[in-house]
Design an enzyme around this catalytic site. Structure first.
Site, PDB file in Angstrom:
ATOM      1  N   TYR A 130     -40.215 -23.534   0.702  1.00  0.00           N
ATOM      2  CA  TYR A 130     -38.760 -23.486   0.748  1.00  0.00           C
ATOM      3  C   TYR A 130     -38.313 -22.434   1.774  1.00  0.00           C
ATOM      4  O   TYR A 130     -39.133 -21.881   2.505  1.00  0.00           O
ATOM      5  CB  TYR A 130     -38.199 -23.237  -0.651  1.00  0.00           C
ATOM      6  CG  TYR A 130     -38.449 -24.389  -1.603  1.00  0.00           C
ATOM      7  CD1 TYR A 130     -37.873 -25.638  -1.379  1.00  0.00           C
ATOM      8  CD2 TYR A 130     -39.280 -24.248  -2.704  1.00  0.00           C
ATOM      9  CE1 TYR A 130     -38.114 -26.707  -2.241  1.00  0.00           C
ATOM     10  CE2 TYR A 130     -39.536 -25.310  -3.566  1.00  0.00           C
ATOM     11  CZ  TYR A 130     -38.942 -26.533  -3.326  1.00  0.00           C
ATOM     12  OH  TYR A 130     -39.182 -27.593  -4.163  1.00  0.00           O
TER      13      TYR A 130
ATOM     14  N   HIS B 165     -36.957 -17.222  -5.365  1.00  0.00           N
ATOM     15  CA  HIS B 165     -37.970 -18.225  -5.001  1.00  0.00           C
ATOM     16  C   HIS B 165     -38.308 -18.043  -3.520  1.00  0.00           C
ATOM     17  O   HIS B 165     -37.559 -18.459  -2.642  1.00  0.00           O
ATOM     18  CB  HIS B 165     -37.436 -19.631  -5.256  1.00  0.00           C
ATOM     19  CG  HIS B 165     -38.507 -20.673  -5.348  1.00  0.00           C
ATOM     20  ND1 HIS B 165     -39.729 -20.557  -4.718  1.00  0.00           N
ATOM     21  CD2 HIS B 165     -38.546 -21.869  -6.021  1.00  0.00           C
ATOM     22  CE1 HIS B 165     -40.463 -21.615  -4.977  1.00  0.00           C
ATOM     23  NE2 HIS B 165     -39.775 -22.430  -5.777  1.00  0.00           N
TER      24      HIS B 165
ATOM     25  N   HIS C  79     -43.717 -21.942  -1.822  1.00  0.00           N
ATOM     26  CA  HIS C  79     -43.833 -23.405  -1.867  1.00  0.00           C
ATOM     27  C   HIS C  79     -43.176 -24.139  -0.699  1.00  0.00           C
ATOM     28  O   HIS C  79     -42.849 -25.315  -0.806  1.00  0.00           O
ATOM     29  CB  HIS C  79     -43.274 -23.951  -3.185  1.00  0.00           C
ATOM     30  CG  HIS C  79     -43.895 -23.350  -4.392  1.00  0.00           C
ATOM     31  ND1 HIS C  79     -43.373 -23.501  -5.653  1.00  0.00           N
ATOM     32  CD2 HIS C  79     -45.008 -22.572  -4.544  1.00  0.00           C
ATOM     33  CE1 HIS C  79     -44.131 -22.853  -6.528  1.00  0.00           C
ATOM     34  NE2 HIS C  79     -45.125 -22.273  -5.874  1.00  0.00           N
TER      35      HIS C  79
END
Length: 390
Positions: free
Chosen positions: A195, A190, A193
């Site tokens: 993060y 990931h 977004h």
């Protein structure tokens, strides 16, 4: 089989991994793992999607082996899974075994919340959140996060030290090694977004002047080192998928790159570190990313540009089979199904992407991929499916 989507049901080879088709379950946070441990209900949830002919499952975000990886991030998350510790690893082994038992393939999405983690929350509330430069985001960004959460997060904190950075990278590697030992078929990262990885890439949250900051290529170094560490941990065979986005939860209008050349500066070093597939996270797949580009390239969506500038495979996502995007459907209580396959397949046939990520539709219906193959009518999406494991 529906002739229109038949190409999506052709097998795909990702290194040593063969997928039965190109339909991928996109990662979606579920909050059904008390104490970070996925139970039998989580194993059944994923295996039902595999049984329903989804070619690849990418799990919800799974916290890596670092004490500040998980906490609350503006929407009151709890019961988030992690990928370390005897109980959690046993739970994930059960998930993998049940998915494999029905012929499925599954990657964990390795996740560190970074700046989005609210200070003082999660399994280790005494540990400070990890921030590249101590900055959460812009004070006036377009966000759906609650005002009290934003106000608390806007207070600057200490920037990560060299030791902090090394510890996080090592945590990614340990969790990747666990994933390989458990039998996962690949690794998803990931990097989107707002993060942790994304905040190293974004100039607003990475104001560092050392080797971890600077221009776009320099800001990609943290992502590069994470990918390298994971590649070393899992070896050359397991595919690595990297999710990235222009938009951030701190600011929906944010952009990592305003031109294809800038996008190449960001992504190419990450590709060269060992990524096989770029997962381009957008809210609507059928939108040109750089609309001012002349010629046929001007029609490319973000996944198309990722593939073009890196030479890697790519995955598109964003409203496939539905009439609106995630944030719109959250406000409206759901979304009607939409036969937008003609738009999707026109882009696929042009070679823009190799895989198609499906999110909310697979929350609603574990047999969505099978229905797509058979040309059956899809169910509308209801927000009620967010609170249950069907």
């Amino acid at each position: 089989m529906s002739n229109l989507v038949a190409p999506l049901f052709e097998p795909l080879q990702l290194g040593s991994l063969r997928l039965n088709n190109r339909i991928v379950m996109a990662p979606m946070t579920r909050n059904f793992s008390p104490g970070g441990v996925p139970g039998e209900d989580v194993a059944g949830y994923y295996s039902r999607r595999a049984l329903g002919e989804t070619g690849l499952i990418i799990t919800e975000g799974v916290g890596v082996d670092h004490p500040s990886a998980l906490g609350e991030a503006g929407i009151g998350e709890s019961d988030l899974p992690h990928l370390y510790g005897e109980a959690a690893l046993a739970g994930w082994r059960r998930v993998v075994e049940q998915v494999h038992a029905v012929g499925g393939r599954i990657f964990p999405q390795l996740w560190h919340q970074g700046v989005m983690r609210l200070q003082g929350t999660g399994p280790n509330p005494h540990i400070p959140s990890s921030r590249p430069s101590g900055i959460w985001g812009p004070p006036a960004g377009l966000t759906s996060s609650p005002a009290d959460y934003v106000a608390a997060q806007l207070v600057p904190t200490t920037a990560m030290s060299e030791e902090d950075i090394a510890d996080v990278i090592a945590g990614y590697a340990r969790s990747a090694a666990h994933a390989k030992a458990l039998g996962f078929d690949g690794i998803a990262i990931h990097g989107a977004h707002g993060y942790l990885i994304d905040t190293f890439l974004w100039c607003v949250t990475n104001a560092r002047t050392d080797a971890w900051g600077g221009d776009r290529k320099a800001r990609s170094r943290f992502a590069v080192e994470v990918v390298k560490a994971i590649r070393t941990a899992v070896g050359p065979e397991l595919p690595i998928l990297f999710r990235f986005s222009q938009w951030k939860q701190q600011d929906f209008k944010a952009r990592l790159a305003a031109t294809p050349e800038e996008l190449q500066d960001v992504l190419l070093p990450i590709a060269e570190a060992g990524v096989d597939v770029f997962d381009a996270s957008v809210r609507y797949f059928n939108r040109a990313e750089f609309a001012d580009i002349k010629g046929s390239d001007g029609e490319l969506n973000l996944a198309g540009w990722a593939k073009k500038v890196t030479g890697c495979m790519s995955m598109t996502v964003g409203g496939v089979g539905l009439e609106n995007g995630m944030y719109d459907s959250n406000k409206q209580g759901g979304a009607h199904s939409s036969n937008n396959f003609q738009l999707l397949m026109a882009r696929y046939e042009r070679g823009e992407f190799d895989l198609v990520g499906v999110g909310r539709s697979l929350l609603q219906d574990p047999n969505w991929a099978s229905k797509a193959r058979q040309g059956q009518v899809f169910e509308p999406f209801s927000n009620e499916s967010l609170s249950v494991l069907t």
